[in-house]
Design a protein around this motif. Structure first.
Motif, PDB file in Angstrom:
ATOM      1  N   SER A  22      31.595  62.834  33.628  1.00  0.00           N
ATOM      2  CA  SER A  22      31.726  61.518  34.249  1.00  0.00           C
ATOM      3  C   SER A  22      31.816  61.599  35.776  1.00  0.00           C
ATOM      4  O   SER A  22      32.466  62.494  36.328  1.00  0.00           O
ATOM      5  N   THR A  23      31.176  60.655  36.445  1.00  0.00           N
ATOM      6  CA  THR A  23      31.310  60.505  37.902  1.00  0.00           C
ATOM      7  C   THR A  23      32.312  59.405  38.258  1.00  0.00           C
ATOM      8  O   THR A  23      32.446  59.040  39.433  1.00  0.00           O
ATOM      9  N   ASP A  24      33.020  58.877  37.272  1.00  0.00           N
ATOM     10  CA  ASP A  24      34.003  57.823  37.538  1.00  0.00           C
ATOM     11  C   ASP A  24      35.174  58.358  38.366  1.00  0.00           C
ATOM     12  O   ASP A  24      35.489  59.548  38.358  1.00  0.00           O
ATOM     13  N   ILE A  25      35.815  57.436  39.062  1.00  0.00           N
ATOM     14  CA  ILE A  25      37.054  57.711  39.795  1.00  0.00           C
ATOM     15  C   ILE A  25      38.147  56.908  39.110  1.00  0.00           C
ATOM     16  O   ILE A  25      38.011  55.688  38.939  1.00  0.00           O
ATOM     17  N   VAL A  26      39.224  57.572  38.711  1.00  0.00           N
ATOM     18  CA  VAL A  26      40.295  56.909  37.968  1.00  0.00           C
ATOM     19  C   VAL A  26      41.566  56.958  38.805  1.00  0.00           C
ATOM     20  O   VAL A  26      42.000  58.034  39.226  1.00  0.00           O
ATOM     21  N   LEU A  27      42.150  55.802  39.031  1.00  0.00           N
ATOM     22  CA  LEU A  27      43.368  55.687  39.825  1.00  0.00           C
ATOM     23  C   LEU A  27      44.324  54.709  39.157  1.00  0.00           C
ATOM     24  O   LEU A  27      43.928  53.971  38.250  1.00  0.00           O
ATOM     25  N   PRO A  28      45.586  54.671  39.580  1.00  0.00           N
ATOM     26  CA  PRO A  28      46.490  53.657  39.035  1.00  0.00           C
ATOM     27  C   PRO A  28      46.012  52.261  39.419  1.00  0.00           C
ATOM     28  O   PRO A  28      45.502  52.049  40.529  1.00  0.00           O
ATOM     29  N   ALA A  29      46.162  51.322  38.522  1.00  0.00           N
ATOM     30  CA  ALA A  29      45.878  49.932  38.871  1.00  0.00           C
ATOM     31  C   ALA A  29      46.872  49.469  39.934  1.00  0.00           C
ATOM     32  O   ALA A  29      47.966  50.005  40.084  1.00  0.00           O
ATOM     33  N   PHE A  30      46.479  48.453  40.689  1.00  0.00           N
ATOM     34  CA  PHE A  30      47.256  48.006  41.840  1.00  0.00           C
ATOM     35  C   PHE A  30      48.454  47.152  41.442  1.00  0.00           C
ATOM     36  O   PHE A  30      48.462  46.482  40.401  1.00  0.00           O
ATOM     37  N   ILE A  31      49.453  47.143  42.314  1.00  0.00           N
ATOM     38  CA  ILE A  31      50.566  46.214  42.238  1.00  0.00           C
ATOM     39  C   ILE A  31      50.537  45.386  43.509  1.00  0.00           C
ATOM     40  O   ILE A  31      50.724  45.915  44.607  1.00  0.00           O
ATOM     41  N   ASN A  32      50.269  44.097  43.386  1.00  0.00           N
ATOM     42  CA  ASN A  32      50.282  43.193  44.534  1.00  0.00           C
ATOM     43  C   ASN A  32      51.722  42.720  44.711  1.00  0.00           C
ATOM     44  O   ASN A  32      52.226  41.908  43.941  1.00  0.00           O
ATOM     45  N   ALA A  33      52.401  43.247  45.737  1.00  0.00           N
ATOM     46  CA  ALA A  33      53.855  43.112  45.810  1.00  0.00           C
ATOM     47  C   ALA A  33      54.341  41.811  46.449  1.00  0.00           C
ATOM     48  O   ALA A  33      55.556  41.603  46.538  1.00  0.00           O
ATOM     49  N   HIS A  34      53.430  40.937  46.867  1.00  0.00           N
ATOM     50  CA  HIS A  34      53.884  39.628  47.359  1.00  0.00           C
ATOM     51  C   HIS A  34      52.753  38.616  47.271  1.00  0.00           C
ATOM     52  O   HIS A  34      51.736  38.735  47.960  1.00  0.00           O
ATOM     53  N   THR A  35      52.935  37.613  46.412  1.00  0.00           N
ATOM     54  CA  THR A  35      51.953  36.539  46.289  1.00  0.00           C
ATOM     55  C   THR A  35      52.642  35.181  46.280  1.00  0.00           C
ATOM     56  O   THR A  35      53.812  35.056  45.929  1.00  0.00           O
ATOM     57  N   HIS A  36      51.861  34.175  46.690  1.00  0.00           N
ATOM     58  CA  HIS A  36      52.203  32.760  46.506  1.00  0.00           C
ATOM     59  C   HIS A  36      50.964  32.131  45.875  1.00  0.00           C
ATOM     60  O   HIS A  36      50.074  31.621  46.567  1.00  0.00           O
ATOM     61  N   LEU A  37      50.872  32.168  44.558  1.00  0.00           N
ATOM     62  CA  LEU A  37      49.641  31.784  43.880  1.00  0.00           C
ATOM     63  C   LEU A  37      49.493  30.284  43.699  1.00  0.00           C
ATOM     64  O   LEU A  37      48.394  29.793  43.447  1.00  0.00           O
TER      65      LEU A  37
END
Length: 337
Positions: free
Chosen positions: A37-52
């Protein structure tokens, strides 16, 4: 199940070729082996501040000051929220949550206006989506008890001692905006013994010393600070002193994209790509008490898979730097949450 490719392993995100074995949603084994595989695997993100809730008014208020845009109770966002129906707010927040999920965000820490009704609205918006929303209620103790904690607007905007005490008694998160307009509300925010601070654009030397001594985690939102014209947080100084995470802040002002936030931060601040990726993953997870944000055995398998052979990423000589400065939603092959 398993995932293969170049794995950004551990807290240093060391690129290793290999395979992640997942059982019952948990990383159980990391195998460092040759794979196709040529995929890159990383932890999914945590968006630490939102006002949705602001998703109902994207790009509204061009040219307005920070106070005119978002200050309670009469800032533009609050007037727009007051005039919208609950169904409209829920639908708009759901769109933003879907966008975040598709671009690799596993969780966000949401400062949710509207009291108990506001907390219930974001729960409804994300009820069947894989993204985890850590909701901090606002405006009342009842909202805090309904949510995962309390998100204070800032020490200059009211007295928060009582709600801070109640939040502590409930063993829930207490976050507060501080140092966004100026330094005047930073010491009062410190005195509330918060679990984390948001913004910290204007800390002085004494504030930085206290931040390091008390180890108060901090979330910076540099794109938001740019749009509102309040200045640039001293990201390097903050990162040297405490746990520093990234957030996208008001959906009115910026798309809730951690790719964009990382790329902007990388070109703005004198910190390494590894530091920025840490800010976008494990540091936010630690603030929110989430058991993911790293590729290590024992962590929940919340992962982002990028196409390392995309026209954008093919030929990258420094994988971590490419992920932080160059990758975008178009490179996403899979989000595992």
């Amino acid at each position: 199940m398993f995932v293969e490719g170049t794995l950004l392993y551990g807290r240093r995100f060391d690129p290793i070729e290999g395979r992640i074995i997942i059982e019952d949603g948990e990383i159980v084994t990391i195998e460092e082996v040759a794979v196709d595989s040529t995929d890159i695997v990383l932890p999914a993100f945590i968006n630490a501040h939102t006002h949705l809730g602001d998703s109902i008014a994207k790009e509204a208020g061009a040219g307005l000051s920070l106070d005119a845009l978002v200050a309670p109770p009469d800032g533009l966002k609050h007037r727009l929220l007051d005039s919208a129906t609950q169904d409209e707010i829920v639908a708009a927040m759901r769109r933003s949550l879907r966008l975040m999920t598709a671009s690799g965000t596993a969780a966000c820490i949401e400062f949710r206006e509207g009291g108990v009704d506001g907390v219930e609205a974001i729960r409804k918006a994300g009820s069947d989506l894989p993204i985890e929303t850590v909701v901090l209620g606002r405006e009342s103790e009842a909202a805090m008890h309904t949510a995962d904690g309390f998100g204070a607007s800032g020490a200059r905007d009211g007295e928060f001692e009582q709600i801070r005490s109640a939040t502590r008694d409930a063993n829930k998160l207490f976050g507060i905006h501080a140092g966004e307009r100026d330094a005047d509300d930073i010491t009062p925010a410190f005195n509330l013994d918060p679990d984390f601070l948001v913004h910290m654009v204007y800390p002085n030397t004494d504030h930085l010393t206290r931040l390091a001594t008390e180890q108060i985690p901090t979330v910076v939102c540099p794109r938001s600070n740019l749009v509102t014209g309040v200045g640039v947080p001293p990201i390097s100084d903050l990162a040297e002193r405490t746990t520093l995470a990234l957030g996208t802040d008001n959906a009115m002002l910026n798309a809730p994209s951690m790719f964009r936030e990382m790329a902007y931060t990388a070109k703005l601040a004198d910190v390494s790509a590894r530091t920025i990726l840490e800010m976008a993953t494990i540091n936010g997870a630690e603030i929110a008490n989430l058991d993911y944000g790293l590729i290590e055995p024992g962590c929940e398998a919340k992962l982002l898979v990028l196409d390392g052979d995309s026209d954008n990423l093919a030929g990258a000589q420094d994988i971590v730097r490419a992920v932080v400065r160059r990758a975008d939603r178009a490179d996403v092959s899979e989000v595992i949450t």
